[in-house]
Every structure is written in C-alpha cells, then in structure tokens.
Design an enzyme around this catalytic site. Structure first.
Site, short mmCIF file in Angstrom:
data_model
loop_
_atom_site.label_atom_id
_atom_site.label_comp_id
_atom_site.label_asym_id
_atom_site.label_seq_id
_atom_site.Cartn_x
_atom_site.Cartn_y
_atom_site.Cartn_z
N LEU A 1 45.05 61.15 26.36
CA LEU A 1 44.51 60.46 27.54
C LEU A 1 43.31 61.21 28.11
CD1 LEU A 1 45.38 62.17 30.29
CD2 LEU A 1 47.57 61.09 29.90
N ASN B 1 39.56 67.40 19.88
CA ASN B 1 38.80 67.95 21.00
C ASN B 1 37.63 68.81 20.54
OD1 ASN B 1 40.21 66.60 22.88
ND2 ASN B 1 41.29 68.36 23.74
N ALA C 1 23.33 63.29 26.95
CA ALA C 1 23.01 64.69 27.23
C ALA C 1 23.36 65.00 28.68
CB ALA C 1 21.53 64.93 26.99
N GLY C 2 23.68 66.25 28.95
CA GLY C 2 24.03 66.63 30.32
C GLY C 2 24.12 68.13 30.47
N GLY D 1 33.16 70.32 30.48
CA GLY D 1 34.07 71.16 31.26
C GLY D 1 35.45 70.57 31.19
N CYS E 1 40.55 70.69 29.23
CA CYS E 1 40.91 70.61 27.81
C CYS E 1 39.86 71.15 26.85
CB CYS E 1 41.23 69.16 27.46
SG CYS E 1 42.75 68.62 28.26
N1 LIG Z 1 44.71 66.98 31.62
C1 LIG Z 1 44.39 66.31 30.53
O1 LIG Z 1 43.49 65.47 30.54
C2 LIG Z 1 45.14 66.54 29.25
C3 LIG Z 1 44.98 65.62 28.20
C4 LIG Z 1 45.67 65.84 27.01
C5 LIG Z 1 46.48 66.97 26.89
N2 LIG Z 1 46.60 67.85 27.92
C6 LIG Z 1 47.48 69.01 27.74
O2 LIG Z 1 48.71 68.73 28.42
C7 LIG Z 1 49.25 69.93 29.00
C8 LIG Z 1 49.45 69.74 30.48
O3 LIG Z 1 48.19 69.52 31.06
P1 LIG Z 1 48.00 69.00 32.55
O4 LIG Z 1 46.54 68.82 32.76
O5 LIG Z 1 48.93 67.88 32.81
O6 LIG Z 1 48.50 70.31 33.36
P2 LIG Z 1 48.66 70.49 34.92
O7 LIG Z 1 48.32 71.90 35.19
O8 LIG Z 1 47.95 69.39 35.65
O9 LIG Z 1 50.23 70.26 35.17
C9 LIG Z 1 51.23 71.10 34.72
C10 LIG Z 1 52.44 70.95 35.63
O10 LIG Z 1 53.52 71.73 35.08
C11 LIG Z 1 54.23 72.31 36.15
N3 LIG Z 1 55.03 73.43 35.67
C12 LIG Z 1 54.65 74.69 35.33
N4 LIG Z 1 55.72 75.40 34.89
C13 LIG Z 1 56.78 74.59 34.97
C14 LIG Z 1 58.16 74.74 34.66
N5 LIG Z 1 58.65 75.88 34.21
N6 LIG Z 1 58.98 73.69 34.89
C15 LIG Z 1 58.51 72.52 35.36
N7 LIG Z 1 57.21 72.31 35.67
C16 LIG Z 1 56.35 73.32 35.47
C17 LIG Z 1 53.13 72.70 37.15
O11 LIG Z 1 53.66 72.90 38.45
C18 LIG Z 1 52.22 71.47 37.05
O12 LIG Z 1 52.59 70.47 37.97
C19 LIG Z 1 48.28 71.04 28.61
O13 LIG Z 1 48.70 71.64 27.43
C20 LIG Z 1 46.98 70.29 28.37
O14 LIG Z 1 46.13 70.95 27.48
C21 LIG Z 1 45.95 67.65 29.09
#
Ligand SMILES: NC(=O)c1ccc[n+]([C@@H]2O[C@H](COP(=O)([O-])OP(=O)(O)OC[C@H]3O[C@@H](n4cnc5c(N)ncnc54)[C@H](O)[C@@H]3O)[C@@H](O)[C@H]2O)c1
Length: 444
Positions: free
Chosen positions: A154, A212, A256-257, A261, A264
């Site tokens: 996503l 990515n 371009a930009g 950031g 991910c």
């Molecule tokens: N943000 C994106 O667009 C995106 C897209 C694809 C994949 N990802 C991947 O998904 C993963 C999560 O990303 P995100 O952006 O949702 O992270 P985030 O930091 O927004 O959320 C992580 C959540 O986990 C909680 N947390 C931490 N330790 C915990 C525990 N022990 N028990 C329960 N909850 C706990 C935190 O409080 C937080 O609410 C990462 O590996 C990221 O690389 C993110």
C-alpha cells in the site's frame, strides 16, 4: 475469520480495518495505550484519506476492536498479522527487535491457547525472517502453526484504495493449509482478477525489497536526468513525456523532484543493500541511488546558496508542505526535515504550512531547527513578507494558487519549487523568479 493485527500504524490499522470491512472479526493490538484509547473512542490516529469512513463502519458493526493486551487478542484468533516497525539500525540493517520480540511472546500464548494458527508477517523484513520467527515460536511451543510472509504494497495517501484493490497479493509460504487460508482471506480483494501469487517465503520477502529498490532507482534516475537537463538547457518535463510513452518504461514514477523520502524507500534501499553485503555481494547501483538521493534532498538549498550567496543568512523563507508526499501526515525521512535543518544552521528564519503534517513535523524536528521556525494555519499566510518560498510537497492546494498573491504578499516573489508545480510561462507572466527541478530558471 478471526484475525489479530499486532501494530496499528499505517499498515496495521489499514489492514485491520479493511479485513474487518470484508466481514472478518478483527482485534488490533498496540503497545501505545494512548493510541488504543483514541481508537476505542472512535478516532483514527493517523491521516489517511477514506480510512475514517471504513473504520467507523467496522466499529459500528462490531467487527473491529482494540486492545493493549496481546493475550486477549490471541486467544480466539485464527490468523495473527505482524504489522510492526522495522526501522533501520545504524548500519542500515533492518531492526527486527519488534518482530522477534512479539514472536517470543506468541510462543507462550500458543501453549496457553492451543490450536493451529497462521502467523503472517506484513512488516517489511529481510530474507530469512519467516524462518527466524518460526524458530522463536518453536523454541517455546510444539503446537502446530505456520509463518507466512505477506509483504504489504500500500501507498500512504492511497492506502485504503490500494489495500481494497491490490494489483497483486504476495503470499510466501510452502504450507498448503496456510496458502488456502490466505487465499480465502484475500479473495474478496482481488475479484477483478488481480493475482494472488504464492511463492516461497524467501522470494516473497525479497519481492518487497526488490519493488521498493526498483522504484527508488527509477525516481533517482529521473532526478539525475533532471540535473543534466539543468546543465544542458533541456526541460525534464519534455524528456519525461518523451520516454514515458515507451511502454517498456511507463509513465509513472518519472517526475523529477527533491528526492524520495518516507518510512519505506530510504530504509528498504539501505536494508537490501545491507543484505547483499552480508551475503558477499556489492549492490553497486544502490550505492549511487542512496548518494544521489541524499544530495537531491538538499539540492534546493544549494540553489538558494548560489542565488543569494552570503546574504541567505538572516532571510525569512516560507515553506509550503512538510510531509514526505501529499495526502499523508507522515514526515519520516521527508526532504523538508533536511532542508529546514540546513537552513536553520545557516541562520535562516522559516515560516511553514502543511495541511496535515505540522504536528508530526514538530515531533520529528530538532529544537535548533524549530527555534528558527514558525507555523501558519493556512497557505497564504506563509507568503506575507517572506523573501522566498520553498515548495517541498505537492499538496493539491499548492497547485493552483493565485500567483498574483506571490507578488502582492511576499517581500520578493522568489520561488524554489521542489515539485515542478507551475508552468514556466505562467511563472514568467506572473513576474516570479522561479527555480524548479530540471527546468530553466525564470526571471533570473
Ligand atoms: N507505511 C507504509 O507505507 C508501509 C507500506 C508497506 C510496508 N510497510 C512496512 O510495514 C511495517 C509497519 O509500518 P508502519 O508504517 O505501519 O509502522 P508504524 O510505525 O506506523 O506503526 C507501527 C505500530 O506498531 C506499534 N508497536 C510497536 N511495538 C509493538 C508491540 N510490541 N506490540 C504491539 N504494537 C507495537 C507501534 O506503537 C505503532 O503503532 C514496517 O515494516 C514497514 O516497512 C509500511
């Protein structure tokens, strides 16, 4: 199905809400008690277009609940999704302590509440993590379970739409039972025919990093073309249109930009580079991608230094946009953080506005930078009496302002546009001094 989602950030909350919307019973767990309280009271703690609506419906229909208590969420669950942070460590390695810490707790819970379950890893994790999670749980229990890799694709800002209609779902497992459960769960999301691709765990884990890293490379390549355009007097928008019509290249990700950031791309590029290194392979192209992107993020500051020379110190600069891209409040690795930091160190004062990301920016920024900044509640208030304006994020409301406002309200109508929002002719007609990326400067 009864689903537990652990971690309610951008991925966990969107996944949990969308699974609930398709009829599953979902319990979301987070260690952040304030966040859980907020969600229990019906508030979505992040800005994500369209999420409120689906979230409200799922709560109203009693299919989405929240807790800080992992045991409570675990006991009746059939599938457990790990949506935990995997931030970069100092050497670029993905930090697996959140994922493995929770896996450790799951082992004990399997003993207490026996029965087959599927543990699904949705976090972006290095190759071999499914095996590590399996080992952690197995070291505590001999209950039957499978660990599946199910990377998430996503995009923040379009997360609900992407989750509801994914272009593909990747399922990494060699267990037939787990593959069947995953297919059943995801079928409602791929009714138009997009594939659920089942593969081994390691290929699945690598697929996410490959995607990515490829996208970051595409953006960076185009930024380098933009830099050459500036040197040779070409226009990157023309070049973009010229190459984007080639179906082998495609039209997307060619703008371009001022660099990529977000939470991910930067960390995932570092992490796959680290994995390659650990396995005796030098992923050379990514060395360049990281270096070029670092420079690109502050390329605007370089242009300002060139234009103003020593007189940059003491200037007041407006900033439009702080989030790393539009339609999100996420500030992680945003170019704005790097630009404001540099300008603050040079003694520049700044006035900034972002529709959603002011609070997250304040939390992520240093005291030194914040001491040089004030924040406005609307776009046009930023313009009053500033020496120049930087555009960091292409929010829609910045695309079509009344350009006369620049000349009327700013001390001098000088724009450093990091997102190429305005046509060069339009900028010239409005009497602006206009710097953009990969295009000739106007009014200089
Ligand atoms: N943000 C994106 O667009 C995106 C897209 C694809 C994949 N990802 C991947 O998904 C993963 C999560 O990303 P995100 O952006 O949702 O992270 P985030 O930091 O927004 O959320 C992580 C959540 O986990 C909680 N947390 C931490 N330790 C915990 C525990 N022990 N028990 C329960 N909850 C706990 C935190 O409080 C937080 O609410 C990462 O590996 C990221 O690389 C993110």
């Amino acid at each position: 199905m009864k689903i537990t989602v652990i971690g309610t950030g951008y991925v966990g909350l969107v996944s949990g809400t969308c699974f609930a919307d398709s009829g599953n019973d979902v319990t979301c767990v987070d260690i952040d008690a304030d966040k859980v309280e907020l969600m229990r009271s019906g508030t979505v703690p992040i800005y994500e277009p369209g999420l409120n609506h689906v979230f409200d419906r799922a709560i109203r229909e009693n299919r989405l609940t929240f807790t800080t208590n992992l045991e409570e969420a675990f006991k009746d669950s059939e599938m457990i999704f790990l949506c935990l942070p995997t931030p970069p460590g100092a050497d670029g390695q993905a930090d697996l302590s959140f994922v493995l810490g929770v896996a450790d707790e799951l082992g004990d819970l399997f003993n207490k509440y026996p029965g087959y379950r599927v543990v699904v890893n949705k976090s972006t994790v290095p190759v071999g993590t499914a095996d590590k999670v399996k080992e952690k749980i197995s070291s505590k229990t001999d209950q039957e379970f499978d660990v599946v890799s199910n990377p998430e694709f996503l995009r923040e800002g379009a997360a609900v739409e992407d989750f509801m209609k994914p272009e593909r779902v990747i399922v990494g497992t060699q267990s037939q039972q787990a593959a069947q459960m995953m297919t059943r769960l995801y079928e409602p999301f791929v009714r138009s025919g997009n594939p659920i691709i089942v593969m081994d765990e390691r290929s699945s884990e690598l697929t996410k990093y490959a995607a990515n890293a490829m996208l970051a490379t595409k953006i960076t390549f185009m930024n380098e073309i933009a830099n050459i355009c500036e040197k040779v007097g070409a226009d990157v928008d023309n070049v973009r249109r010229g190459i984007g019509t080639d179906s082998r290249i495609g039209k997307r990700f060619l703008f371009a930009g001022i660099g990529y950031g977000g939470s991910c791309f930067p960390k995932d590029v570092q992490a796959i580079h680290y994995t390659a290194e650990q396995n005796g392979y030098n992923f050379q192209i990514l060395d360049s991608v990281m270096k070029v992107n670092e420079d690109q993020k502050i390329s605007i500051v370089e242009k300002m230094k060139e234009y103003y020379g020593d007189s940059l110190k003491g200037k007041t600069i407006g900033i439009w946009g702080l989030s790393f891209k539009p339609e999100t409040d996420d500030i992680r690795e945003a170019p704005s953080l790097y630009i404001t930091d540099k300008l603050a160190k040079m003694g520049v004062k700044m006035k900034a506005y972002d529709p959603e990301a002011i609070d997250t920016f304040k939390k992520a920024s240093t005291e030194e930078t914040l001491a040089h900044m004030t924040f406005e509640e609307n776009r046009d208030a930023v313009l009053d009496q500033v020496d120049a304006l930087i555009i960091c994020t292409e929010w829609n409301e910045f695309r079509r302002p009344n350009l006369d406002n620049f000349t009327k309200r700013m001390k001098t109508p000088v724009i450093f546009d990091g997102r190429n929002l305005y046509g060069l002719d339009r900028a010239a007609e409005a009497g602006l001094t206009y710097f953009s990326v990969g295009r000739r400067a106007v009014g200089v």
